[in-house]
Design an enzyme around this catalytic site. Structure first.
Site, PDB file in Angstrom:
ATOM      1  N   TYR A 245      -9.578  -0.777   2.547  1.00 39.53           N
ATOM      2  CA  TYR A 245      -9.051  -0.711   4.019  1.00 39.53           C
ATOM      3  C   TYR A 245      -8.715   0.723   4.124  1.00 39.53           C
ATOM      4  O   TYR A 245      -8.495   1.439   3.549  1.00 39.53           O
ATOM      5  CB  TYR A 245      -8.201  -1.496   4.077  1.00 39.53           C
ATOM      6  CG  TYR A 245      -8.245  -2.789   4.658  1.00 39.53           C
ATOM      7  CD1 TYR A 245      -8.745  -2.911   6.167  1.00 39.53           C
ATOM      8  CD2 TYR A 245      -7.998  -4.078   4.020  1.00 39.53           C
ATOM      9  CE1 TYR A 245      -9.041  -4.258   6.508  1.00 39.53           C
ATOM     10  CE2 TYR A 245      -8.450  -5.389   4.631  1.00 39.53           C
ATOM     11  CZ  TYR A 245      -8.831  -5.446   5.389  1.00 39.53           C
ATOM     12  OH  TYR A 245      -8.983  -6.640   6.445  1.00 39.53           O
TER      13      TYR A 245
ATOM     14  N   ASP B  36       0.656  -1.305  -0.198  1.00 36.67           N
ATOM     15  CA  ASP B  36      -0.091  -0.032  -0.203  1.00 36.67           C
ATOM     16  C   ASP B  36       0.936   1.455  -0.046  1.00 36.67           C
ATOM     17  O   ASP B  36       0.276   2.375  -0.660  1.00 36.67           O
ATOM     18  CB  ASP B  36      -1.032  -0.111   1.246  1.00 36.67           C
ATOM     19  CG  ASP B  36      -2.026  -1.018   0.823  1.00 36.67           C
ATOM     20  OD1 ASP B  36      -2.632  -0.932  -0.129  1.00 36.67           O
ATOM     21  OD2 ASP B  36      -2.129  -1.892   1.898  1.00 36.67           O
TER      22      ASP B  36
END
Lengths: 682, 682
Positions: B399, B315
């Protein structure tokens, strides 16, 4: 006279006060009644404990299920008394029937040491000629004996003295002035005290003497800090207020909060005991835990030199986490809007006593409960959480243990423990080698390595009492890299191992598989996942018991040999190191090892089980821990898994929310009530 | 024209704004200046990143030591640009000198995917005939294509396509209405998008099809909750206020608080970067860390079926924790008295952009800092702690990661991460077997097992940059039970293993020994303990990397193979999975494995070192995580050990204090200012 008193008290017990709930700790009136009943029959005895004899579970479950028709469990007192001459009796007094229903002499045991037991030692110690002599040898003149202090500990176990006589070991210290931290001036010898005869029967003197330290005192009290420059003045006030009151309701000892219902009990051994914990899941009250408590702990010290092996305090079983509990101060121990509960005990003379504000109950903001932003349009929901904290703090001689039972809105139960207070210390000579068994935290002060190992007793009631425990390991899937089933090697899954017997369930922590344990009700599957409803124990501070197998601590603290034990429920099994812990030799090992050896191959599947979890930390002291230790935190979680059909906190009002369609229409979300009124930018 | 603009901007850079500190992130003016300089020389390019090229450490250390005489490090921009046709250039622009000092074509790499890259895919996807066809096959009519969404991810690595072309994989979803949670309706196929040609070049279609779920939507937005009964109304307000202001001072990007001084930076990759962290120890400013950041992460999913092996998002390296950061809302994301900082970035067109309120800085009450009661007389001190929290939150598609850097008064630095947001989901047919690779969290919704593995980069500066790292294990002392040296078996100690080389330092977690790692300055011994001053990494959530050795994730995420790596400091080594992460094959493994293979036997003793720590959790989803996940917490500590000569917080004013002599005299302690004025009993 005694009967008059009894009659008078029974009014309180029967009528003038509201009838206590069967889980409630004994009230002072009930303690007084129990004492009077015992006195009437057995005369002048010394009381070691008078506490709630908890209702038998089968009876209690029946009553909880049907309180209007099932018989209400009697109020019953569990008493430990010492009769003149030192014999120990365990008694059970039915307060409803006003009679002793069990009374037995228990030979070869020593009940725990009370604060009263402890406090008498110091005065006698100062007058003992042999102790005065030892003080003089290390440089303390007789005229300074009023500056000599001792922390009396149970002796633990010393094979030279056995357990026939009630003994304490006096850890010796010196205070240059009354306000000085005594732990900066440990003495090198250790007297042994006979609590029955009130005599010092022996002194352990080390082969190499360590004269009293000449270092300057090191202190934490206000005068000392002011003398060296004063306090920092750059901490701005933080106020935490609840102008509209709190979110919890108190009904007797029951706390109702955010779908939780919890009965808060307290006893002299475990401190806080939480009973009959339920969660209201959209109108269905679902049982989660029948009982939660810290049931025992042991603090072994790692210096193998005699007599330090005796330093391995069972602070709950040998002293009592309840007996040692602090009376809490508003805005100091807890901050915000606080509900307190008192704790009632008995003293040796049989009088009921009260510790005011023993339990603190309060809420705290819990930060973000959940959040999601859609990266496409910045539509967002952010919801803040709240937590309920039920806490107490107990002082075990030098150490402080702050115990926080934390309930979260999402069904999680968290147990936080903060360790603070003062290191246990021993004398060392200038330049002496600690051999790695301790650290010189200040000149002349050797703080020994030690572990704090707590035993959490979990009596699960996951949608009923028939539960099964599984060990869960995160493991790689089968198939090597390149194989058809696992071409890229990325397969992994939760390997679940069912514990069928107590023997199988003796399990250790495995950090490499992020091991957890699930307490599941296999009779009820989650609507969507089709997995059994369960609660998962997530605990990451799980050191091995470092004292070796077969050694003194290993034998006495059988509960600490494994991270998890599971037993079939028994009303008699509350204390994992045994009911009476002081001076047990560990041969046999009382408590868990004994219970398990008797039942090791019996089924613990789909039945009423108890999970015992040992966790804690290993502490290698350093100078920043001295002369008082900044709190060291520990935490563990009990988390619902496959218990709810979905996130159970969706109905907590968001702090800010805006949907994609609202973004499109250019309107604000959450009806203009975003955020809170009190936050400010600076 | 460009030169005019440049001239105009250089005013801002040079004069009209205060000169940024060398650690400061680039200002918008500086970004604009860098863009203008690049444009002047290279024309119309697409900007992937323009960020601070951090000052070389040797130069910076010299300047920090002597800011008045040492040369001030130049302001320099680090740029990644993509020229028409897709070639990637890495450039360095000296803003002080106003010139490009480095400009190189970097072949065979793909820089990270920006939000702009992502957002273009969805619109194109809805018009692609082959995708429309696939939607129809699973039951979505062409007329519903406006309800089809995709989360574009980097492709990770797919050996069929290599890394010559910039690719994304589109994880496909359906929303019955615009406000519905799309993750409840995952689609079973996965198109591959060429970001340069803007074409879908392939669709991965599973062998068994999964028609779109007919389940009712499951939502968390306000309307949905109101329709099913509304929000709970039993949460009373909690106000947290600081009527006299906050305890921290902000000086540019420096924060001064409770002896700490911290420079708060921010970049598009790592988000918050903390530099030059010092602690004022009674007047001596002691360096602690030169730089702290989350430097990388990887989220491998555990389903081995093609193409799920591609789901292993880096990420930070593939999307940027800074680029994805949220603009925070008062009283929602942070509560109390808040100081915000903005973050500046560049967009593809070369314009500087701002995320308002990207960083939240605030204080919180930290509960009990230390406490001790003397059991003899109830003399007591109880002191409450405070903490400073520097946080940001980023959204990685489904998320949310909430990152909290927490500074404690006692010298402890804590990193808390909360995981929330929404599970990544995949389609499943009714009754389909998940084979244990995932959980059916809602009908038709398979949430795959996954890990969140973070890489914390610690550049220690423990009383100077010459540091050494030790592994510390709590182990049993030698000698069997009954031996002279360990008669009772209770000996244990801290076994310290010095890491002499990067090869030795590749170490795993060991829960059974409560393993920690110490960053020590062996040139400076603690005054009392005579042990090196150090900071200890205490981290307990340290799962193994579950993808297998030699597999795709193992190769690409080399940093995650061990809990700890240690390297000798290099200005070039910031990103442990490499500078450009998307579409790396892992052959060779970029970042840490490569650096270490080149230096594995070089000395890392008593020199400038960097410690890389991989920690995280393994997540086996369950229905309570859906449709939005209650935050899951994680924490780790960096604790001073033998760093201070004594408890460094003794001068924090006590909340309540009474000494033994005050008890004797019957006087209250703390000058009548006990407790706080705002707490109340209820």
């Amino acid at each position: 006279m005694v009967l008059d008193r009894l009659k008078q008290l029974s009014l309180h017990v029967d009528g003038t006060s509201p009838t206590p709930h069967p889980f409630d700790p004994l009230t002072t009136a009930e303690i007084d009644a129990a004492v009077a009943i015992i006195r009437a029959e057995h005369g002048s005895v010394r009381f070691n404990a008078v506490t709630l004899w908890e209702p038998r579970k089968s009876e209690m479950m029946a009553w909880l299920a049907n309180p209007h028709n099932a018989p209400r469990p009697h109020r019953v007192a569990d008493a430990v008394v010492i009769v003149p001459g030192g014999k120990v009796y365990d008694g059970v007094v039915d307060l409803t029937e006003k009679k002793i229903v069990e009374w037995k002499h228990t030979p070869g045991v020593q009940p725990l040491i009370t604060m009263e037991d402890l406090q008498s030692v110091e005065t006698l110690m100062r007058k003992d000629p042999k102790i005065i002599e030892q003080c003089e040898i290390i440089g303390i003149p007789k005229s300074d004996m009023d500056k000599v202090y001792c922390d009396p500990w149970t002796i633990g176990y010393d094979e030279r003295f056995g357990n026939g006589v009630r003994l304490q070991q006096a850890l010796m210290y010196y205070r240059p002035t009354i306000d000085d931290c005594q732990y900066a001036f440990p003495l090198d010898f250790c007297p042994i005290f006979n609590a029955e005869t009130k005599e010092f029967i022996h002194i352990d003197v080390p082969p190499v003497r360590r004269p009293i330290s000449k270092a300057a005192p090191i202190n934490y009290h206000v005068d000392a800090i002011e003398k060296e420059g004063g306090f920092r003045n750059d901490i701005a006030t933080i106020n935490i207020t609840q102008p509209d009151g709190v979110s919890f309701k108190v009904n007797g000892k029951h706390i109702e909060w955010q779908n939780w219902n919890i009965h808060v009990g307290f006893n002299y051994r475990e401190g806080i005991v939480l009973n009959n914990i339920t969660y209201n899941d959209k109108g269905t009250v679902r049982p989660v835990f029948y009982r939660l408590s810290l049931a025992e702990m042991v603090v072994p010290y790692g210096n193998p030199e005699h007599p330090h092996q005796r330093k391995h305090a069972f602070d709950l079983g040998e002293y009592g986490g309840g007996y040692m509990t602090n009376s809490l101060t508003l805005g100091c121990d807890c901050k915000g809007a606080i509900h307190y509960m008192d704790a009632a005990f008995v003293n040796a003379a049989g009088a009921s006593t009260i510790v005011k504000n023993a339990i603190c109950i309060h809420e705290e903001d819990a930060g973000i409960l959940f959040k999601h932003t859609d990266f496409r349009d910045d539509s967002v929901i952010v919801t803040r959480g709240r937590k309920l904290i039920i806490s107490h703090i107990f002082t075990a001689a030098n150490y402080e243990y702050c115990v926080y039972w934390i309930f979260h809105q999402d069904g999680t139960v968290q147990l936080d423990i903060k360790l603070t207070g003062i290191l246990n210390t021993y004398a060392m000579n200038p330049g002496e080698d600690t051999y790695g068994w301790g650290t010189e935290v200040y000149p002349g002060v050797n703080a020994h390595n030690h572990q704090h190992l707590f035993c959490l007793r979990v009596d699960p009631n996951i949608d009923g009492s028939n539960n099964t425990v599984f060990q869960v390991d995160a493991v790689r899937g089968p198939g090597e890299v390149g194989s058809a089933e696992n071409k890229h090697g990325n397969a992994f899954y939760a390997k679940k191992t069912k514990f069928s017997t107590p023997k199988e369930a003796m399990s250790d922590y495995d950090g490499s598989t992020s091991r957890t344990w699930e307490m599941a009700n296999t009779n009820k599957l989650n609507r969507y996942s089709k997995k059994p409803v369960s609660y998962k124990l997530v605990s990451r501070e799980v050191p091995s018991l470092l004292p070796r197998e077969g050694g003194l601590v290993w034998k006495r603290a059988g509960f600490a040999r494994h991270a998890v034990h599971v037993t079939k429920y028994s009303d008699e099994q509350i204390h994992p190191a045994g009911r009476h812990v002081p001076q047990t030799s560990g041969e046999p090992s009382h408590g868990l090892p004994m219970w398990i050896s008797e039942t090791e191959n019996e089924s613990i599947e789909n039945t009423d089980v108890v999970l015992w979890h040992t966790f804690g930390i290993t502490h290698f002291p350093s100078p920043e821990d001295f002369p008082i230790m900044p709190a060291e935190p520990m935490t563990l979680l009990l988390r619902p898994r496959n218990f709810f059909d979905r996130n159970p906190v969706l109905d907590v009002p968001p702090s800010y929310a805006r949907t994609p369609s609202q973004v499109l229409k250019g309107i604000n979300g959450c009806g203009g009530k975003c955020g809170d009124g009190s936050s400010r930018t600076v």
